[in-house]
Design an enzyme around this catalytic site. Structure first.
Site, short mmCIF file in Angstrom:
data_model
loop_
_atom_site.label_atom_id
_atom_site.label_comp_id
_atom_site.label_asym_id
_atom_site.label_seq_id
_atom_site.Cartn_x
_atom_site.Cartn_y
_atom_site.Cartn_z
N PRO A 263 7.99 11.18 1.01
CA PRO A 263 9.02 11.85 1.81
C PRO A 263 8.50 13.04 2.61
CG PRO A 263 9.92 11.26 -0.33
CD PRO A 263 8.45 10.91 -0.37
N GLU B 272 0.10 3.19 10.14
CA GLU B 272 -1.36 3.19 9.93
C GLU B 272 -2.02 4.31 10.75
OE1 GLU B 272 -3.49 -0.25 9.07
OE2 GLU B 272 -1.73 -1.45 8.60
N GLY B 273 -1.32 5.43 10.85
CA GLY B 273 -1.83 6.59 11.58
C GLY B 273 -1.20 6.67 12.96
N THR B 274 -0.42 7.73 13.22
CA THR B 274 0.22 7.90 14.53
C THR B 274 -0.84 8.04 15.62
OG1 THR B 274 0.22 10.31 14.33
CG2 THR B 274 2.16 9.15 13.48
N PHE C 247 0.87 -1.18 0.00
CA PHE C 247 0.00 0.00 0.00
C PHE C 247 0.90 1.23 0.00
CE2 PHE C 247 -2.69 3.05 2.52
CZ PHE C 247 -3.78 3.11 1.68
N GLY D 294 17.75 -6.80 34.82
CA GLY D 294 18.87 -6.90 33.89
C GLY D 294 18.58 -7.85 32.74
N THR E 290 2.33 6.88 1.89
CA THR E 290 3.30 7.79 2.50
C THR E 290 4.36 8.24 1.50
OG1 THR E 290 2.97 6.72 4.63
CG2 THR E 290 4.98 8.00 4.39
N GLN F 123 11.08 -4.14 33.02
CA GLN F 123 11.37 -3.80 34.42
C GLN F 123 11.26 -5.03 35.33
OE1 GLN F 123 12.44 -0.84 34.79
NE2 GLN F 123 12.67 -0.67 37.00
#
Length: 381
Positions: free
Chosen positions: A127, A362-364, A122, A339, A125, A335
């Protein structure tokens, strides 16, 4: 047309076992190689995963949205790259055809998309165009029975393997989305060039790349819908895609919680398993509650979509909540492991990186907030 419950249960059980027994053991290899093995892709084709959302008349499984999100829950329990291998065929790469394709276009392409013979992408988007998706600058100029397509698309998922692109391009002088049309562009047309895949923070094995169109002759017969309908088609495609991604986020969260609980039950500090320490329990409780809420929202919205409801707001809310939720869950599970959560051998740090993308593509999250607010205001609260 929904599957009968026995058939759906059998499908979900098959997917669950495939994820647990075949895919999860390969996660480290996919990360190291930045590639999903070809043999696995063939197995996915054989399972019918490339055609989950495509009608049986074209060789797909024809799942309802509710059935599709339940499959996505299961696929969330492993590295997202595996789902991405067939995800564009199920979602944004095929749904433009499903929504707006002519009978001829569907007959030409959908059977091969459903079988996985053809991989789809698809291409929206650019630049300088991401969240402001109505401002595409890629142009398609009509010359008789062809359009001349020129422009560059960026961060296009599965572009490296795609045989067919759904491309959004400007065909008229109307401002914003009204001047945008959608086209089916085969990769082998002259003037189509795919760039080198980008190096990414996470989701290794799922490639994104630039796609350049240099005066590509696209037949008029390859336009989806009428001129100027492209933006509307794209937004409808994204509605479904957002719900699918929300479901994947729920699946990843459930996987992370299970991993966190398994570790907390084994790891001992201060003379007892850390699962018995209340501050660890608080992180588990918050994670479980949020994952359950996201799952309920996804299921309810999918059912409403199947019933023909307007779920623009609810799909945006599901994607927003679930993608933010899985980020918080991943952070807590790192968390809990301490470690070990920061060391790659345990797999949690990999998922921590992988899930970050869900809040962007797919959309922020910020675009979802705008959609949710706009639709809420439109409906009077």
């Amino acid at each position: 047309m929904s599957l009968d419950s026995d058939t759906l249960d059998a499908l979900l059980d098959t997917v669950r076992r495939f994820v647990a027994e075949r895919l999860r053991p390969l996660e480290a290899q996919v990360e190291a190689d930045d590639a999903v093995p070809d043999a696995v892709v063939r197995e996915m084709r054989d399972l019918g995963l490339f055609g989950l959302s495509i009608a049986p008349e074209y060789g797909g499984l024809g799942l309802t949205m509710l059935e599709e999100v339940r499959v996505a829950f299961e696929f969330g329990r492993t590295t997202p790259a595996f789902r991405s291998a067939f995800g564009t065929n199920v979602g944004i790469g095929s749904q433009g055809l499903v929504i707006a394709g002519s009978p001829e276009q569907r007959a030409t392409w959908l059977p091969r998309i459903a079988s996985g013979e053809i991989i789809t992408s698809f291409a929206l988007t650019e630049p300088d165009v991401g969240s402001d998706s109505g401002s595409v600058t890629t142009r398609a100029v009509r010359e008789g029975e062809f359009y001349r397509l020129s422009g560059t698309k960026r961060y296009i998922t599965n572009a490296d393997r795609a045989d067919l692109f759904t491309v959004m391009a400007r065909t008229g002088d109307a401002p914003g989305g009204r001047g945008v049309s959608a086209f089916l562009v085969p990769r082998d047309l002259p003037g189509v060039t795919v760039g080198e895949p980008e190096k990414k923070m996470g989701q290794k094995g799922a490639k994104v790349a630039d796609v350049r169109f240099d005066d590509v002759p696209v037949p008029v017969a390859n336009r989806l819908g009428a001129e100027g309908e492209g933006f509307r088609i794209a937004m409808r495609v994204l509605d479904r895609g957002r719900l699918h991604i929300a479901a994947v986020c729920v699946g990843v969260a459930e996987r992370l919680i299970a991993d966190g609980v398994a570790y907390a039950t084994e790891r001992r500090q201060f003379g007892k398993p850390i699962a018995e320490h209340q501050l660890i329990q608080a992180m588990i409780a918050d994670s479980k509650t949020e994952a359950l809420a996201a799952r309920a929202l996804v299921l309810e919205t999918a059912a409403a979509k199947d019933a023909g409801g307007d779920v623009v707001m609810e799909s945006a809310a599901a994607k927003y909540f679930a993608s933010e939720m899985v980020g918080r869950v991943a952070d807590r599970v790192v968390q809990i492991l301490g470690g070990a959560g920061y060391i790659s051998d345990y797999g949690v740090e990999r998922l921590y990186r992988d899930v970050r993308l869900f809040r962007i593509y797919e959309g922020t999250s910020q675009i979802q907030q705008l959609i949710i607010a706009r639709e809420t205001l439109k409906r009077g609260g």
